[in-house]
Design a protein around this motif. Structure first.
Motif, PDB file in Angstrom:
ATOM      1  N   UNK A 383       0.812  -1.222   0.000  1.00 32.60           N
ATOM      2  CA  UNK A 383       0.000   0.000   0.000  1.00 32.60           C
ATOM      3  C   UNK A 383       0.847   1.275   0.000  1.00 32.60           C
ATOM      4  N   UNK A 384       1.962   1.249   0.725  1.00 36.85           N
ATOM      5  CA  UNK A 384       2.837   2.438   0.766  1.00 36.85           C
ATOM      6  C   UNK A 384       3.425   2.712  -0.614  1.00 36.85           C
ATOM      7  N   UNK A 385       3.754   1.640  -1.291  1.00 31.93           N
ATOM      8  CA  UNK A 385       4.281   1.745  -2.656  1.00 31.93           C
ATOM      9  C   UNK A 385       3.205   2.348  -3.568  1.00 31.93           C
ATOM     10  N   UNK A 386       1.974   1.871  -3.424  1.00 26.87           N
ATOM     11  CA  UNK A 386       0.860   2.376  -4.242  1.00 26.87           C
ATOM     12  C   UNK A 386       0.664   3.871  -3.989  1.00 26.87           C
ATOM     13  N   UNK A 387       0.753   4.265  -2.731  1.00 22.36           N
ATOM     14  CA  UNK A 387       0.551   5.679  -2.389  1.00 22.36           C
ATOM     15  C   UNK A 387       1.661   6.550  -2.981  1.00 22.36           C
ATOM     16  N   UNK A 388       2.890   6.045  -2.873  1.00 20.19           N
ATOM     17  CA  UNK A 388       4.030   6.784  -3.431  1.00 20.19           C
ATOM     18  C   UNK A 388       3.853   6.983  -4.943  1.00 20.19           C
ATOM     19  N   UNK A 389       3.425   5.937  -5.618  1.00 22.72           N
ATOM     20  CA  UNK A 389       3.239   6.044  -7.073  1.00 22.72           C
ATOM     21  C   UNK A 389       2.068   6.986  -7.380  1.00 22.72           C
ATOM     22  N   UNK A 390       0.956   6.803  -6.654  1.00 19.78           N
ATOM     23  CA  UNK A 390      -0.233   7.641  -6.912  1.00 19.78           C
ATOM     24  C   UNK A 390       0.111   9.118  -6.750  1.00 19.78           C
ATOM     25  N   UNK A 391       0.890   9.443  -5.724  1.00 13.53           N
ATOM     26  CA  UNK A 391       1.228  10.848  -5.453  1.00 13.53           C
ATOM     27  C   UNK A 391       2.477  11.332  -6.198  1.00 13.53           C
ATOM     28  N   UNK A 392       3.072  10.446  -6.992  1.00 17.23           N
ATOM     29  CA  UNK A 392       4.378  10.763  -7.568  1.00 17.23           C
ATOM     30  C   UNK A 392       4.364  11.483  -8.899  1.00 17.23           C
ATOM     31  N   UNK A 393       3.457  12.432  -9.093  1.00 15.28           N
ATOM     32  CA  UNK A 393       3.511  13.287 -10.289  1.00 15.28           C
ATOM     33  C   UNK A 393       3.330  14.734  -9.835  1.00 15.28           C
ATOM     34  N   UNK A 394       3.511  15.665 -10.778  1.00 13.67           N
ATOM     35  CA  UNK A 394       3.328  17.081 -10.416  1.00 13.67           C
ATOM     36  C   UNK A 394       1.845  17.423 -10.305  1.00 13.67           C
ATOM     37  N   UNK A 395       0.968  16.514 -10.762  1.00 12.96           N
ATOM     38  CA  UNK A 395      -0.464  16.795 -10.801  1.00 12.96           C
ATOM     39  C   UNK A 395      -1.203  16.249  -9.573  1.00 12.96           C
ATOM     40  N   UNK A 396      -2.442  16.667  -9.415  1.00 11.19           N
ATOM     41  CA  UNK A 396      -3.290  16.151  -8.332  1.00 11.19           C
ATOM     42  C   UNK A 396      -4.739  16.535  -8.564  1.00 11.19           C
ATOM     43  N   UNK A 397      -5.271  16.137  -9.724  1.00 14.02           N
ATOM     44  CA  UNK A 397      -6.628  16.588 -10.046  1.00 14.02           C
ATOM     45  C   UNK A 397      -7.706  15.630  -9.553  1.00 14.02           C
ATOM     46  N   UNK A 398      -7.543  14.333  -9.809  1.00 16.68           N
ATOM     47  CA  UNK A 398      -8.620  13.391  -9.485  1.00 16.68           C
ATOM     48  C   UNK A 398      -8.024  12.025  -9.171  1.00 16.68           C
ATOM     49  N   UNK A 399      -8.868  11.011  -9.102  1.00 14.15           N
ATOM     50  CA  UNK A 399      -8.387   9.666  -8.836  1.00 14.15           C
ATOM     51  C   UNK A 399      -9.542   8.767  -8.453  1.00 14.15           C
ATOM     52  N   UNK A 400      -9.200   7.489  -8.237  1.00 16.05           N
ATOM     53  CA  UNK A 400     -10.196   6.510  -7.831  1.00 16.05           C
ATOM     54  C   UNK A 400      -9.523   5.502  -6.910  1.00 16.05           C
ATOM     55  N   UNK A 401     -10.298   4.984  -5.965  1.00 13.06           N
ATOM     56  CA  UNK A 401      -9.801   3.882  -5.133  1.00 13.06           C
ATOM     57  C   UNK A 401     -10.886   2.818  -5.074  1.00 13.06           C
ATOM     58  N   UNK A 402     -10.445   1.581  -5.225  1.00  8.53           N
ATOM     59  CA  UNK A 402     -11.349   0.428  -5.140  1.00  8.53           C
ATOM     60  C   UNK A 402     -10.849  -0.484  -4.025  1.00  8.53           C
ATOM     61  N   UNK A 403     -11.778  -0.922  -3.163  1.00  9.04           N
ATOM     62  CA  UNK A 403     -11.414  -1.861  -2.099  1.00  9.04           C
ATOM     63  C   UNK A 403     -12.666  -2.644  -1.725  1.00  9.04           C
TER      64      UNK A 403
END
Ligand code: NAD
Length: 462
Positions: A383-403
């Motif tokens: 999960x920490x790896x997923x978070x790092x990748x998700x946050x690892x761009x200059x952008x932050x407009x939208x997203x989705x999470x499935x669980x």
């Protein structure tokens, strides 16, 4: 719709000072379907003067009157829904059913929401011994892109008008006919002369003149981060307010407990919709190593089903740019599992729905906005790896999470650096704030948050 050979300024269609014209091209067959004037700096100045002259009366109009005009605007858009959808399809290339449902459905809902907000918003409130007034900022310069040609306009003009501001609109070069239809609708709705003015034209000419005009109080821009940052710099030098909706590179995070098939299928549909020309599209799918191969197989099958039914991208430049990104992705080591650079049709700016697997976070296709029907699938370890990748761009407009568990998805979403997240396929809400963290923008659109962008406060102490 027949193109107007004029600009809409001060309640009338008048000839442009600029002699140049812009060809409007149908992206499906590459045929020229109309021409509109390319307004210049003089035209922009004319429009700003009209907006300034109309401002005092519109700002002083009772909110109920502004609400009534916005409700009338919604009704005109509703009455002309099929016709304007046809115009959007002709200049953007989106399938007609999509134009009717999304390109028209969303702005009609948004116009309606601002009719209601104009009537109910507390433009005056008591704070201790003070009365606080929420007053319109003034003349707004609105600069919009082509990807959702009517929605992008309504998301700016409706709240600006609800607030009591007047507007000069400079729409995108590729989709000016939709903007002309919108100006006609505003006229038909009985909005007073000068409250909405339309100057079609080129970005570096009319757009730049509008953004830099000394009598514009706020520049509201949606488009690329490169142009947005220039506009912010010009506005900053003049201590002028800006609202910026810029690019995105959103992550669709599929946690191991999620039901994989719907997460992948909805994720693919989200990217392919509007031929990938959606700033908030979840263009990076993040999948746990254990589910990776199954997800890639599902995504490839889902993408292949679309064929050329998604419609073309907007123009030849955009098609070449998207192809260039696919080539770059492959050159940097991604694996093609659907689509590719081969055109699915001889004519038109079509790109096959494309899926790239084995994409790693530092690759260009994982960092830069492509704005075409291209999905990148990345692998994460925990999960920490997923978070790092998700946050690892200059952008932050939208997203989705499935669980499997909503609370688990919410906990992850709360740690994402992004403006809006859909939980387990949550639906679009036209009242929820839309806008980005980091380089995805400044400010918010839609609902009360969008209205607040066009207001400034004054407090009287007693
Ligand atoms: P763009 O930035 O080239 O153009 C957007 C608008 O700005 C157009 O009206 C254009 O004429 C105008 N413009 C261009 N140069 C200008 C200048 N120098 N001064 C003033 N105005 C200028 O973007 P585009 O190619 O039309 O649209 C695609 C981009 O928009 C993508 O990057 C996408 O992410 C972004 N976008 C963001 C959102 C959002 O809400 N965050 C929504 C849609 C599109």
């Amino acid at each position: 719709m027949k193109a107007q050979q004029a600009l809409y300024i001060d309640g009338v269609w008048c000839p442009a000072e600029g002699r140049d014209t812009i060809d409007v091209v149908n992206p499906v067959d590459e045929q020229v379907i109309g021409q509109v004037p390319a307004g210049n700096a003089e035209d922009v100045d004319h429009a700003v003067r009209a907006a300034r002259a109309a401002f005092p009366a519109w700002a002083a109009a009772p909110p109920a009157e502004r609400a009534a005009r916005l409700a009338a605007l919604r009704d005109v858009l509703l009455a002309r829904k099929d016709e304007i959808a046809g115009t959007i399809t002709a200049e953007l290339g989106s399938p007609l059913a999509f134009s009717q449902a999304v390109h028209m459905g969303t702005p009609i809902a948004v116009a309606g929401s601002y009719a209601e907000l104009a009537a109910t918003y507390a433009f005056e409130e008591k704070v201790g011994n003070s009365t606080v007034y929420h007053e319109p900022i003034g003349v707004v310069g609105a600069i919009t892109p082509w990807n959702y040609p009517l929605h992008q306009i309504v998301a700016k003009v409706a709240p600006a008008l609800a607030a009591g501001c007047t507007v000069v609109l400079k729409p995108a070069e590729d989709t000016p006919l939709t903007a002309q239809a919108f100006a006609e609708a505003v006229h038909e709705a009985g909005v007073p002369a000068g409250v909405l003015n339309l100057v079609t034209g080129l970005g570096p000419v009319a757009g730049q003149a509008l953004a830099g005009h000394p009598d514009v109080d706020l520049v509201s821009f949606t488009g690329s981060t490169a142009v947005g940052s220039r506009i912010a710099a010009t506005a900053g030098a003049a201590v002028k307010k800006v609202a910026l909706e810029l690019g995105g590179k959103s992550a669709n995070v599929i946690l191991p407990s999620a039901d994989l098939a719907p997460a992948v299928n909805v994720g693919v549909a989200n990217v392919m919709s509007n031929s990938g020309q959606t700033c908030s599209a979840w263009t990076r799918m993040l999948v746990h190593t254990a589910q990776y191969d199954a997800a890639v197989e599902l995504a490839a099958a889902a993408a292949a089903k679309y064929g050329d039914r998604i419609g073309p991208v907007v123009n030849a430049r955009q098609r070449d740019r998207v192809r260039g990104y696919i080539e770059k992705g492959l050159a940097e080591g991604a694996r093609l599992v659907a689509g590719g650079v081969e055109p699915p049709r001889e004519r038109g700016y079509f790109i096959s729905p494309t899926v790239l697997a084995d994409v790693t976070p530092e690759m260009t296709v994982a960092q830069e906005e492509i704005f075409g029907p291209v999905l990148s699938i990345l692998r994460y370890g925990d999960e920490e790896d997923a978070l790092r990748i998700a946050n690892g761009t200059v952008y932050g407009l939208a997203g989705a999470v499935w669980a499997g568990d909503e609370a688990e998805a919410v906990a992850f979403a709360r740690r994402m650096e992004t403006g809006q997240v859909d939980i387990n396929g949550g639906r679009f809400n036209p009242l929820a704030p839309f806008g980005g963290y980091k380089q995805s923008g400044v400010g918010r659109e839609l609902g009360v948050y969008g209205l607040a962008e066009y207001l400034q406060t004054k407090s009287l102490q007693f």
